[in-house]
Design a protein around this motif. Structure first.
Motif, PDB file in Angstrom:
ATOM      1  N   ALA A  92       0.836  -1.209   0.000  1.00 23.98           N
ATOM      2  CA  ALA A  92       0.000   0.000   0.000  1.00 23.98           C
ATOM      3  C   ALA A  92       0.868   1.257   0.000  1.00 23.98           C
ATOM      4  O   ALA A  92       0.550   2.232  -0.689  1.00 23.98           O
ATOM      5  CB  ALA A  92      -0.917  -0.004   1.218  1.00 23.98           C
ATOM      6  N   ILE A  93       1.963   1.234   0.721  1.00 24.08           N
ATOM      7  CA  ILE A  93       2.878   2.386   0.738  1.00 24.08           C
ATOM      8  C   ILE A  93       3.507   2.572  -0.639  1.00 24.08           C
ATOM      9  O   ILE A  93       3.641   3.705  -1.117  1.00 24.08           O
ATOM     10  CB  ILE A  93       3.938   2.221   1.839  1.00 24.08           C
ATOM     11  N   CYS A  94       3.861   1.479  -1.306  1.00 22.22           N
ATOM     12  CA  CYS A  94       4.418   1.580  -2.669  1.00 22.22           C
ATOM     13  C   CYS A  94       3.398   2.201  -3.617  1.00 22.22           C
ATOM     14  O   CYS A  94       3.744   3.069  -4.428  1.00 22.22           O
ATOM     15  CB  CYS A  94       4.833   0.201  -3.175  1.00 22.22           C
ATOM     16  N   PHE A  95       2.147   1.782  -3.537  1.00 27.39           N
ATOM     17  CA  PHE A  95       1.092   2.355  -4.370  1.00 27.39           C
ATOM     18  C   PHE A  95       0.925   3.841  -4.078  1.00 27.39           C
ATOM     19  O   PHE A  95       0.753   4.649  -4.997  1.00 27.39           O
ATOM     20  CB  PHE A  95      -0.227   1.626  -4.137  1.00 27.39           C
ATOM     21  N   PHE A 118       2.532  11.762 -21.655  1.00 24.78           N
ATOM     22  CA  PHE A 118       2.299  11.702 -20.213  1.00 24.78           C
ATOM     23  C   PHE A 118       2.138  10.271 -19.719  1.00 24.78           C
ATOM     24  O   PHE A 118       1.835  10.061 -18.558  1.00 24.78           O
ATOM     25  CB  PHE A 118       1.046  12.502 -19.839  1.00 24.78           C
ATOM     26  N   ASP A 119       2.294   9.315 -20.590  1.00 23.31           N
ATOM     27  CA  ASP A 119       2.122   7.924 -20.195  1.00 23.31           C
ATOM     28  C   ASP A 119       3.322   7.453 -19.389  1.00 23.31           C
ATOM     29  O   ASP A 119       4.468   7.791 -19.682  1.00 23.31           O
ATOM     30  CB  ASP A 119       1.971   7.021 -21.413  1.00 23.31           C
ATOM     31  N   ASP A 120       3.030   6.673 -18.375  1.00 18.18           N
ATOM     32  CA  ASP A 120       4.079   6.030 -17.591  1.00 18.18           C
ATOM     33  C   ASP A 120       4.103   4.568 -18.007  1.00 18.18           C
ATOM     34  O   ASP A 120       3.146   3.822 -17.747  1.00 18.18           O
ATOM     35  CB  ASP A 120       3.791   6.181 -16.101  1.00 18.18           C
ATOM     36  N   ILE A 121       5.157   4.178 -18.661  1.00 18.40           N
ATOM     37  CA  ILE A 121       5.221   2.838 -19.222  1.00 18.40           C
ATOM     38  C   ILE A 121       5.538   1.796 -18.156  1.00 18.40           C
ATOM     39  O   ILE A 121       4.929   0.738 -18.100  1.00 18.40           O
ATOM     40  CB  ILE A 121       6.273   2.785 -20.353  1.00 18.40           C
ATOM     41  N   TYR A 122       6.478   2.105 -17.272  1.00 19.16           N
ATOM     42  CA  TYR A 122       6.990   1.096 -16.350  1.00 19.16           C
ATOM     43  C   TYR A 122       6.288   1.080 -14.993  1.00 19.16           C
ATOM     44  O   TYR A 122       6.339   0.076 -14.298  1.00 19.16           O
ATOM     45  CB  TYR A 122       8.489   1.305 -16.147  1.00 19.16           C
ATOM     46  N   TYR A 125       3.393  -1.600 -14.516  1.00 19.25           N
ATOM     47  CA  TYR A 125       3.965  -2.947 -14.564  1.00 19.25           C
ATOM     48  C   TYR A 125       4.723  -3.264 -13.277  1.00 19.25           C
ATOM     49  O   TYR A 125       4.623  -4.366 -12.741  1.00 19.25           O
ATOM     50  CB  TYR A 125       4.902  -3.104 -15.762  1.00 19.25           C
ATOM     51  N   SER A 126       5.484  -2.305 -12.795  1.00 21.01           N
ATOM     52  CA  SER A 126       6.248  -2.556 -11.572  1.00 21.01           C
ATOM     53  C   SER A 126       5.314  -2.698 -10.370  1.00 21.01           C
ATOM     54  O   SER A 126       5.541  -3.547  -9.501  1.00 21.01           O
ATOM     55  CB  SER A 126       7.276  -1.454 -11.340  1.00 21.01           C
ATOM     56  N   LEU A 127       4.236  -1.893 -10.319  1.00 23.64           N
ATOM     57  CA  LEU A 127       3.287  -2.050  -9.221  1.00 23.64           C
ATOM     58  C   LEU A 127       2.535  -3.373  -9.319  1.00 23.64           C
ATOM     59  O   LEU A 127       2.230  -3.988  -8.291  1.00 23.64           O
ATOM     60  CB  LEU A 127       2.305  -0.888  -9.201  1.00 23.64           C
ATOM     61  N   SER A 128       2.243  -3.804 -10.517  1.00 25.01           N
ATOM     62  CA  SER A 128       1.612  -5.122 -10.677  1.00 25.01           C
ATOM     63  C   SER A 128       2.544  -6.221 -10.199  1.00 25.01           C
ATOM     64  O   SER A 128       2.104  -7.191  -9.569  1.00 25.01           O
ATOM     65  CB  SER A 128       1.245  -5.363 -12.136  1.00 25.01           C
ATOM     66  N   PHE A 129       3.827  -6.065 -10.473  1.00 21.56           N
ATOM     67  CA  PHE A 129       4.809  -7.041 -10.007  1.00 21.56           C
ATOM     68  C   PHE A 129       4.895  -7.031  -8.482  1.00 21.56           C
ATOM     69  O   PHE A 129       4.950  -8.095  -7.858  1.00 21.56           O
ATOM     70  CB  PHE A 129       6.182  -6.740 -10.637  1.00 21.56           C
TER      71      PHE A 129
END
Length: 157
Positions: A92-95, A118-122, A125-129
């Motif tokens: 939750a803190i990471c989010f 303005f798109d954040d590509i990574y 994906y990193s939050l999903s990981f």
């Protein structure tokens, strides 16, 4: 004098434009400043995305807090539940950090009128990981706890 020269330039052949005529009498012509208005929907879209990420963060934090509260009721499960809630709180803190960072980055880009994307590509994906790792840790700790309980009760008195 000047009027006659301007009138003669306005009657240029069709191949030359008015910009070329002004260059001959007044010097180089600079294009007008590009005034771009930022529509309110751009700011609102940024805020809406921020609120969605914050909602996910609050949901994860609430689940972790509930786990912590219910984990204190049963002493046998306290260790596993504390581990699960710690993993979910860190997620939750990471989010939360990602949401705040992305919101301010996009807001700064919008206000500067950057032409970049303005798109954040990574980020997603990193939050999903991170979420996959957190849920895997919760699942593994649950399985280990269940195995430990089954082994404890299978020994008999």
């Amino acid at each position: 004098g000047n009027w006659q020269r301007l009138l003669s330039m306005s009657q240029q052949p069709s191949g030359t434009g008015a910009g070329e005529a002004c260059e001959t009498c007044c010097g180089p012509v600079e294009p007008p400043n590009k005034i771009s208005l930022i529509e309110p929907k751009v700011f609102l879209a940024n805020e809406r995305t921020f609120l969605n990420w914050m909602s996910m963060s609050v949901t994860l934090g609430s689940i972790a807090t509930a786990l912590t509260a219910f984990g204190k009721a049963d002493a046998r499960q306290a260790g596993a539940i504390q581990f699960m809630s710690a993993v979910l709180i860190i997620t939750a803190i990471c989010f939360n950090v990602y949401a705040v960072n992305t919101f301010f980055w996009r807001r700064r880009s919008i206000r500067r009128r950057d032409e970049s994307n303005f798109d954040d590509i990574y980020g997603p994906y990193s939050l999903s990981f991170v979420m996959l790792i957190a849920l895997s840790c919760v699942f593994v700790s649950l399985i280990l706890f269940r195995l430990r309980v089954l082994l404890f009760f299978s020994r008999g008195p």
